[in-house]
Scaffold this motif. Structure first.
Motif, PDB file in Angstrom:
ATOM      1  N   ALA A 140       0.831  -1.204   0.000  1.00  0.00           N
ATOM      2  CA  ALA A 140       0.000   0.000   0.000  1.00  0.00           C
ATOM      3  C   ALA A 140       0.867   1.256   0.000  1.00  0.00           C
ATOM      4  N   ARG A 141       1.940   1.236   0.746  1.00  0.00           N
ATOM      5  CA  ARG A 141       2.800   2.424   0.842  1.00  0.00           C
ATOM      6  C   ARG A 141       3.440   2.765  -0.504  1.00  0.00           C
ATOM      7  N   TYR A 164      -7.772  -0.683   1.410  1.00  0.00           N
ATOM      8  CA  TYR A 164      -6.434  -1.283   1.286  1.00  0.00           C
ATOM      9  C   TYR A 164      -5.364  -0.323   1.808  1.00  0.00           C
ATOM     10  N   LEU A 165      -5.488   0.944   1.477  1.00  0.00           N
ATOM     11  CA  LEU A 165      -4.500   1.929   1.916  1.00  0.00           C
ATOM     12  C   LEU A 165      -4.533   2.109   3.430  1.00  0.00           C
ATOM     13  N   LEU A 215      -2.077  -7.212  -6.802  1.00  0.00           N
ATOM     14  CA  LEU A 215      -1.655  -6.556  -5.564  1.00  0.00           C
ATOM     15  C   LEU A 215      -2.620  -6.888  -4.428  1.00  0.00           C
ATOM     16  N   TYR A 216      -3.922  -6.857  -4.711  1.00  0.00           N
ATOM     17  CA  TYR A 216      -4.932  -7.217  -3.710  1.00  0.00           C
ATOM     18  C   TYR A 216      -6.250  -7.478  -4.424  1.00  0.00           C
ATOM     19  N   ARG A 217      -7.236  -7.939  -3.701  1.00  0.00           N
ATOM     20  CA  ARG A 217      -8.568  -8.158  -4.254  1.00  0.00           C
ATOM     21  C   ARG A 217      -9.604  -7.895  -3.164  1.00  0.00           C
ATOM     22  N   ASP A 218     -10.840  -7.691  -3.570  1.00  0.00           N
ATOM     23  CA  ASP A 218     -11.908  -7.363  -2.631  1.00  0.00           C
ATOM     24  C   ASP A 218     -12.059  -8.428  -1.547  1.00  0.00           C
ATOM     25  N   TYR A 219     -11.997  -9.691  -1.945  1.00  0.00           N
ATOM     26  CA  TYR A 219     -12.202 -10.787  -0.999  1.00  0.00           C
ATOM     27  C   TYR A 219     -11.179 -10.743   0.134  1.00  0.00           C
ATOM     28  N   ASP A 220      -9.953 -10.343  -0.183  1.00  0.00           N
ATOM     29  CA  ASP A 220      -8.911 -10.257   0.845  1.00  0.00           C
ATOM     30  C   ASP A 220      -9.230  -9.177   1.877  1.00  0.00           C
TER      31      ASP A 220
END
Length: 340
Positions: A140-141, A164-165, A215-220
């Motif tokens: 995120a950074r 996420y951030l 990088l990421y997904r909603d479920y995570d």
């Protein structure tokens, strides 16, 4: 230079409130004459998306809406625009719309109601938010000072990015240094590969072509959760109660049909629907469909389905604790689906 989007209101509900007041003040409710089927209308206006079949469209193809016929009004650019279309009367129901936008709508006093679920998050192997494979972004950074593609401001992409951030430990000031860039429908992959944005939501063929990394997904971020809804204007519901009930219940039946059918059978039905409607689109995305991710039976709601979105608005200072009545957000009364 584009200003950080966090400094702007996510979605200008105040303008919609003003529009709704004008419409309600200038137009008297009509006395609807029922058809032989006991319905106020046999035409139902809606918005669609290229290459995608929604629960509403599946419901019509399965015969669950008959004798009501869907009337396609054009492409939806995203949830907030879809909600606005329903509230203005340009369509009779929103396109599948982010639940957080629906909560903000109700909190702003807009006369609309969530009537049934449209989609949710689940352990989807395809969808997510991607960077280029050789990108220096790994956390995120690393997104500070970077650009993120989205279909529209105020929609799910924006909420999930901000979540996420925050989970990545960024301060509000640092979050303000991340910029959302609105992209034309279907152009996320091209914008990412051409480095016009640093992160973009992708799925299906975009991932299979390689060269990208999730990088990421909603479920995570939120787990199994109803994240998409259908919204209808209170005025339409009041004037068309029987039509509303028929359509909402038809959507519920379509959701359950998809759950009880094999994935191959559902995709084959989707391909059949695309072929019949004869629009300029392709079916490349259909083979990546797994399910709609709706956790409840028949797309019905409970208060906890909206708690995460309400809590988020409270945390951001846009709502006061106990300010919003959950019963004003959604209603199951038009959904007559039952397993019995």
């Amino acid at each position: 230079m584009q200003k950080p989007y966090w400094n702007k209101h996510l979605f200008h509900w105040s303008s919609i409130i003003a529009m709704s007041v004008v419409l309600l003040g200038c137009t008297k409710p009509e006395s609807k004459q029922l058809t032989s089927d006991g319905l106020e209308s046999l035409e139902f206006k809606y918005l669609g998306s290229p290459g995608i079949v929604t629960p509403l469209e599946l419901a019509e193809d399965l015969g669950y809406l008959a004798p009501i016929k869907l009337n396609y009004q054009g492409v939806s650019t995203g949830g907030p625009q879809g909600i606005q279309s329903a509230l203005s009367g340009d369509s009779d129901i929103s396109s599948p719309s982010f639940a957080g936008s629906a909560v903000k709508m109700v909190a702003s006093g807009v006369p609309g109601t969530v009537v049934i679920a449209a989609y949710g998050t689940f352990d989807d192997p395809f969808a997510g938010y991607y960077v280029l494979e050789n990108s220096p972004i790994h956390s995120a950074r690393d997104l500070i000072g970077k650009k993120v593609g989205t279909n529209i401001l105020g929609a799910q992409v924006e909420y999930m990015l901000k979540t996420y951030l925050k989970k990545g430990g960024l301060t509000p000031e640092e979050i303000n240094q991340v910029t959302l860039v609105v992209l034309p429908p279907g152009s996320s992959e091209q914008a990412l590969r051409n480095k016009h944005v640093d992160l973009a939501p992708l799925t299906g063929p975009s991932i299979e072509r390689g060269g990208v990394r999730r990088l990421y997904r909603d479920y995570d971020l939120v787990g199994d959760l109803t994240t998409g809804t259908y919204v209808m204007a209170d005025r339409y519901i009041a004037e068309h109660p029987n039509t509303t009930r028929k359509v909402v219940t038809g959507i519920a039946k379509a959701i359950e049909w998809s759950r009880q059918s094999s994935r191959d059978e559902v995709i084959a039905r989707f391909e059949h629907i695309l072929e019949k409607r004869k629009r300029p689109e392709n079916n490349a995305m259909l083979k990546y469909w797994t399910n709609w991710g709706i956790p409840s039976e028949g797309g019905k709601f409970e208060q906890h389905d909206f708690k995460i979105w309400v809590d988020n608005l409270i945390a951001e200072g846009q709502l006061k604790p106990n300010q919003i009545d959950y019963k004003k957000i959604y209603s199951n009364q038009h959904n007559e689906y039952s397993l019995n």
